[in-house]
Design a protein around this motif. Structure first.
Motif, PDB file in Angstrom:
ATOM      1  N   LEU A 305       0.826  -1.354  -0.096  1.00  0.00           N
ATOM      2  CA  LEU A 305       0.178  -0.059   0.046  1.00  0.00           C
ATOM      3  C   LEU A 305       0.854   1.296  -0.094  1.00  0.00           C
ATOM      4  O   LEU A 305       0.667   2.217  -0.703  1.00  0.00           O
ATOM      5  CB  LEU A 305      -1.011  -0.040   1.235  1.00  0.00           C
ATOM      6  N   MET A 306       2.083   1.317   0.647  1.00  0.00           N
ATOM      7  CA  MET A 306       2.874   2.344   0.707  1.00  0.00           C
ATOM      8  C   MET A 306       3.582   2.597  -0.568  1.00  0.00           C
ATOM      9  O   MET A 306       3.488   3.619  -0.980  1.00  0.00           O
ATOM     10  CB  MET A 306       3.843   1.993   2.013  1.00  0.00           C
ATOM     11  N   MET A 307       3.919   1.581  -1.111  1.00  0.00           N
ATOM     12  CA  MET A 307       4.629   1.693  -2.492  1.00  0.00           C
ATOM     13  C   MET A 307       3.454   2.288  -3.402  1.00  0.00           C
ATOM     14  O   MET A 307       3.584   2.778  -4.526  1.00  0.00           O
ATOM     15  CB  MET A 307       5.133   0.374  -2.971  1.00  0.00           C
ATOM     16  N   PHE A 308       2.222   1.577  -3.471  1.00  0.00           N
ATOM     17  CA  PHE A 308       1.160   2.038  -4.284  1.00  0.00           C
ATOM     18  C   PHE A 308       1.199   3.804  -4.344  1.00  0.00           C
ATOM     19  O   PHE A 308       0.825   4.224  -5.506  1.00  0.00           O
ATOM     20  CB  PHE A 308      -0.050   1.518  -4.089  1.00  0.00           C
ATOM     21  N   PHE A 309       0.841   4.172  -3.381  1.00  0.00           N
ATOM     22  CA  PHE A 309       0.913   5.733  -3.197  1.00  0.00           C
ATOM     23  C   PHE A 309       2.280   6.457  -3.343  1.00  0.00           C
ATOM     24  O   PHE A 309       2.052   7.513  -3.541  1.00  0.00           O
ATOM     25  CB  PHE A 309       0.487   5.890  -1.591  1.00  0.00           C
ATOM     26  N   MET A 310       3.480   5.829  -3.123  1.00  0.00           N
ATOM     27  CA  MET A 310       4.583   6.577  -3.152  1.00  0.00           C
ATOM     28  C   MET A 310       5.017   6.445  -4.482  1.00  0.00           C
ATOM     29  O   MET A 310       5.771   7.337  -5.031  1.00  0.00           O
ATOM     30  CB  MET A 310       5.509   5.934  -2.273  1.00  0.00           C
ATOM     31  N   LEU A 311       4.886   5.540  -5.478  1.00  0.00           N
ATOM     32  CA  LEU A 311       5.542   5.325  -6.798  1.00  0.00           C
ATOM     33  C   LEU A 311       4.988   6.736  -7.630  1.00  0.00           C
ATOM     34  O   LEU A 311       5.774   7.011  -8.322  1.00  0.00           O
ATOM     35  CB  LEU A 311       5.035   4.173  -7.417  1.00  0.00           C
ATOM     36  N   PRO A 312       3.765   7.186  -7.525  1.00  0.00           N
ATOM     37  CA  PRO A 312       3.528   8.328  -8.276  1.00  0.00           C
ATOM     38  C   PRO A 312       4.328   9.729  -7.923  1.00  0.00           C
ATOM     39  O   PRO A 312       4.833  10.314  -8.647  1.00  0.00           O
ATOM     40  CB  PRO A 312       2.016   8.803  -7.894  1.00  0.00           C
ATOM     41  N   ALA A 313       4.710   9.544  -6.535  1.00  0.00           N
ATOM     42  CA  ALA A 313       5.702  10.564  -6.173  1.00  0.00           C
ATOM     43  C   ALA A 313       7.014  10.575  -6.538  1.00  0.00           C
ATOM     44  O   ALA A 313       7.661  11.263  -6.973  1.00  0.00           O
ATOM     45  CB  ALA A 313       5.578  10.533  -4.625  1.00  0.00           C
ATOM     46  N   TRP A 314       7.423   8.978  -7.079  1.00  0.00           N
ATOM     47  CA  TRP A 314       8.689   8.839  -7.683  1.00  0.00           C
ATOM     48  C   TRP A 314       8.612   9.253  -9.124  1.00  0.00           C
ATOM     49  O   TRP A 314       9.538   9.731  -9.768  1.00  0.00           O
ATOM     50  CB  TRP A 314       8.881   7.244  -7.482  1.00  0.00           C
ATOM     51  N   THR A 388       4.332   8.454   8.869  1.00  0.00           N
ATOM     52  CA  THR A 388       4.665   9.802   9.782  1.00  0.00           C
ATOM     53  C   THR A 388       6.035  10.414   9.073  1.00  0.00           C
ATOM     54  O   THR A 388       6.207  11.580   9.283  1.00  0.00           O
ATOM     55  CB  THR A 388       5.154   9.594  11.074  1.00  0.00           C
ATOM     56  N   GLY A 389       6.705   9.700   8.308  1.00  0.00           N
ATOM     57  CA  GLY A 389       7.873  10.310   7.390  1.00  0.00           C
ATOM     58  C   GLY A 389       7.478  10.598   5.966  1.00  0.00           C
ATOM     59  O   GLY A 389       8.507  10.861   5.253  1.00  0.00           O
ATOM     60  N   PHE A 390       6.236  10.567   5.532  1.00  0.00           N
ATOM     61  CA  PHE A 390       6.108  10.534   4.012  1.00  0.00           C
ATOM     62  C   PHE A 390       6.530  11.918   3.382  1.00  0.00           C
ATOM     63  O   PHE A 390       6.869  12.023   2.310  1.00  0.00           O
ATOM     64  CB  PHE A 390       4.453  10.411   3.667  1.00  0.00           C
TER      65      PHE A 390
END
Length: 471
Positions: A305-314, A388-390
């Motif tokens: 789930l974390m990677m799902f939301f973070m990959l667009p940020a990448w 908390t570190g996003f």
């Protein structure tokens, strides 16, 4: 005077242009427009990459003995991060060199560099594929998988490791297109691959008509077929050559000097991500040892789930890499730096929104993937602690990709080595084992480490050594 409707109309027009992949000069004009044109398809591209893992996890999570299946997928993905690291290392080298040549207005040299990266990556990946197929059971056992997980997961990991070549080419060729500023083709290749995976996954896992139910193995077959179709789409456009890059057979003749140049950038870039990947593998094993099956499955669910939301940020961060590479090639260092700082601002906003989502809707996200109460509880705890570190993750992403876009892959490699191996691994062990906090100690170590890495990356970026890198 520009009205609100005019702004909306202009934004819609830019979105259409970015999705069509219309060419533009990223070394001149409005920086916001340049970021927008690159970021939209790049964010969608990364979103599609993240959907691969989430689709597999969803269908696998509803199988009988789902906790074992989830653990198998999670442990396999942890091992595959080594393949991803090689693919990303080669991809970032290709992006940096291609972008620099495009910025210099030398598309012929850009195409030649891309072709050399392809032949180099094929040779490297063949070795990994063979090793993964032969030692699949031993790999799962070494990662902390139970005897049941090893038996159930061996066909899955053999297929996934055996298809390493497809993973490598999908990442690498997209890196070439991104370096050239044609992010739309990269995006579309993952759309096609993902659509195929979404259709095939439930069919091959559960069976349909004459098609037998393959269970967990079906997820691997579906992913392999989907990615292969995506690569075919990429190759078609490389051969077609309608954009800036026009590949010819002569470009694939080995060029020792250029191969050495690519290796020089790709090697530290690969180690940069291997260092991070090995740290994540250690953390996965630490959670499996201290949290047993439910702890491991919950952690893997939270990571997906974390990677799902973070990959667009990448994806947004990758826009900075292309802009840095092309503008350094054009001799415009100030414009390159301004592009990075503006992209950072946008990424912080995006990651702040993701943090709010995780805290407010995290329980819904986790329950979507598993019915096991123990897995849900552990997954929700992991999500909330790690999120908390996003905001710091968002800043760090842009800094790291900017170094890489400039061809300075050594600086972030040292940052990762010190941050992950010298700090995160000992700190996670101390918190989880010595302090007897179990998986919670591992979860806490993740945002603490990423925050420290971001602070160091930002300070080194401001020093500006990356501006002097020659490719």
């Amino acid at each position: 005077m520009t009205t609100f409707s005019d702004k909306v109309e202009r934004s819609v027009s830019l979105i259409k242009k970015s999705l069509r992949g219309e060419e533009m000069d990223y070394t001149s004009g409005n920086i916001r427009t340049a970021i927008f044109m690159l970021a939209i398809p790049m964010m969608l591209e990364m979103a599609m990459e993240s959907v691969f893992a989430v689709v597999d996890l969803y269908f696998v999570g509803h199988l009988k003995h789902s906790s074992q299946a989830i653990q198998t997928v999670g442990l396999t993905e942890s091992v595959l991060t080594i393949v991803y690291s090689l693919a990303i290392g080669m991809s970032m080298a290709a992006t940096a060199v291609v972008a620099r040549r495009v910025g210099e207005k030398n598309p012929e040299a850009a195409a030649h560099a891309g072709a050399q990266a392809i032949i180099l990556s094929i040779g490297v990946t063949l070795l990994l594929s063979v090793a993964g197929v032969i030692w699949a059971p031993e790999i799962l056992s070494l990662m902390g998988g139970s005897a049941e997980v090893v038996v159930q997961g061996t066909p899955f990991i053999r297929i996934m490791m055996g298809s390493s070549m497809v993973i490598m080419l999908l990442f690498l060729i997209n890196g070439i297109f991104r370096g050239a500023g044609n992010a739309a083709i990269a995006m579309k290749s993952l759309w096609i691959a993902n659509l195929c995976n979404i259709i095939l996954c439930p069919v091959l896992i559960n069976g349909l008509g004459p098609i037998p139910a393959l269970g967990l193995t079906g997820a691997a077959v579906a992913t392999c077929i989907g990615r292969s179709i995506g690569v075919i789409y990429q190759v078609r456009h490389l051969v077609k050559g309608n954009g800036i890059l026009k590949f010819r057979l002569s470009h694939y003749l080995p060029d020792k000097k250029l191969l050495y140049s690519i290796i020089k950038v790709a090697t530290p870039g690969t180690f940069q991500f291997i260092i991070a990947s090995c740290s994540w593998i250690f953390l996965a094993k630490l959670v499996a040892d201290t949290g047993q099956e439910a702890g491991s499955a919950g952690y893997q669910t939270a990571l997906r789930l974390m990677m799902f939301f973070m990959l667009p940020a990448w994806g947004l961060s990758n826009a900075a890499a292309t802009l840095v590479g092309q503008n350094l090639g054009a001799g415009k260092t100030d414009r390159a730096e301004k592009s990075v700082m503006l992209t950072t601002r946008y990424n912080v906003i995006f990651m702040a929104l993701v943090t709010i989502l995780f805290f407010s809707l995290g329980h819904i996200f986790v329950s979507f993937f598993t019915n096991d109460p123990a897995v849900r509880e552990m997954g929700l705890k992991a999500m909330r602690i790690m999120s908390t570190g996003f905001v710091f993750y968002g800043i760090g992403m842009v800094m790291i990709t900017s170094f890489n876009g400039a061809g300075d892959t050594i600086t972030p490699t040292w940052i990762n080595f010190c941050g992950f191996w010298l700090f995160q691994i000992p700190f996670a062990y101390l918190m989880s084992v010595v302090a007897n906090m179990g998986p919670t100690g591992v979860f806490i170590a993740i945002p603490v480490t990423e925050t420290l890495i971001t602070i160091v990356s930002f300070l080194l970026f401001r020093r500006g050594k990356w501006k002097t890198v020659k490719l």
